[in-house]
Design an enzyme around this catalytic site. Structure first.
Site, mmCIF file in Angstrom:
data_model
loop_
_atom_site.group_PDB
_atom_site.id
_atom_site.type_symbol
_atom_site.label_atom_id
_atom_site.label_comp_id
_atom_site.label_asym_id
_atom_site.label_seq_id
_atom_site.Cartn_x
_atom_site.Cartn_y
_atom_site.Cartn_z
ATOM 1 N N GLU A 194 1.534 6.419 -7.068
ATOM 2 C CA GLU A 194 0.500 7.392 -7.417
ATOM 3 C C GLU A 194 1.054 8.814 -7.369
ATOM 4 O O GLU A 194 0.782 9.632 -8.264
ATOM 5 C CB GLU A 194 -0.679 7.251 -6.454
ATOM 6 C CG GLU A 194 -1.469 5.969 -6.629
ATOM 7 C CD GLU A 194 -2.416 5.688 -5.479
ATOM 8 O OE1 GLU A 194 -3.058 4.628 -5.483
ATOM 9 O OE2 GLU A 194 -2.509 6.547 -4.563
ATOM 10 N N TYR B 250 0.813 -1.218 0.000
ATOM 11 C CA TYR B 250 0.000 0.000 0.000
ATOM 12 C C TYR B 250 0.853 1.277 0.000
ATOM 13 O O TYR B 250 0.584 2.197 -0.790
ATOM 14 C CB TYR B 250 -0.981 -0.006 1.174
ATOM 15 C CG TYR B 250 -1.810 1.254 1.252
ATOM 16 C CD1 TYR B 250 -2.666 1.606 0.213
ATOM 17 C CD2 TYR B 250 -1.711 2.111 2.345
ATOM 18 C CE1 TYR B 250 -3.414 2.773 0.266
ATOM 19 C CE2 TYR B 250 -2.459 3.276 2.408
ATOM 20 C CZ TYR B 250 -3.305 3.599 1.365
ATOM 21 O OH TYR B 250 -4.035 4.767 1.414
#
Length: 232
Positions: A163, A156
């Site tokens: 991102e 994560y």
């Protein structure tokens, strides 16, 4: 005469489980296809395959992520037990990156970071949907349970970094072409690059909140799971 009993297939719990199983199965098949396609392409074309990853699997990726918005409805009406706000943050991250940044800017679609990001997303989703799909039918494997509750811990944060890097690489193109920016005849014109820069800061704040929530949830879940395993 006693009260009539509905057949199992008409009972609300059965219908809910059938619906969730089909939903998880569709998501599992979609993400499995994406990951398999990317793997085959990489071994066939090597590093060159990374440049056109979006053109090869972008449509299926957009469909899977669009369908995943149903999970907010699942949580809201109570057929999934997750908390709404943390899941909302996770889905919002992906929607903004996939549709707002990657899909809307063709030059970004050719970046290698898009391939890396898709791999990370699909690794998480394949494990999560496999575990959820089996849980609905009452099947549990200790190794899969542990993996579903642990894999996100290293991946994560890597997703968030990927991102953020995707946003960083997209900024020059949004600034040059003015994509998604709105010019108004007064001082409230919207410049999308500034929105992305603001979101870039919020991304890491959201990561801290989501990571803390998932870590607490993992501790509670594994504690209960270990007790159940001992009682079996």
């Amino acid at each position: 005469m006693g009260p009539s009993v509905l057949p199992a297939w008409l009972q609300p719990r059965y219908r809910k489980n059938v619906y969730l199983f089909i939903y998880y199965l569709i998501q599992f098949c979609g993400h499995s296809w994406i990951l398999a396609n990317m793997t085959v392409r990489f071994f066939s074309f090597g590093k060159d395959s990374m440049a056109d990853t979006f053109y090869a699997i972008g449509l299926v990726m957009r469909v899977c992520q669009s369908i995943s918005l149903l999970e907010l409805l699942h949580i809201y009406i109570g057929i999934e037990s997750n908390q709404l706000f943390p899941r909302f943050l996770q889905l919002t991250e992906r929607v903004i990156i996939l549709f707002g940044v990657i899909t809307s800017q063709e030059e970004v679609q050719e970046k290698c970071v898009v391939c890396v990001l898709f791999i990370l997303w699909n690794l998480l989703d394949m494990v999560r949907y496999t575990y959820s799909m089996l849980s609905v039918i009452g099947t549990s494997y200790a190794a899969l349970t542990w993996l579903s509750q642990t894999l996100w811990m290293p991946i994560y944060p890597l997703c968030v970094l990927a991102e953020a890097f995707t946003i960083y690489q997209s900024l020059p193109y949004f600034e040059s072409f003015g994509t998604n920016s709105t010019v108004l005849p007064f001082d409230l014109s919207t410049c999308f690059p500034y929105v992305l820069k603001l979101y870039l800061m919020m991304l890491f704040i959201g990561m801290y909140f989501t990571y803390s929530h998932l870590y607490t949830e993992r501790k509670d879940f594994l504690r209960v799971f270990s007790v159940k395993q001992k009682n079996v």
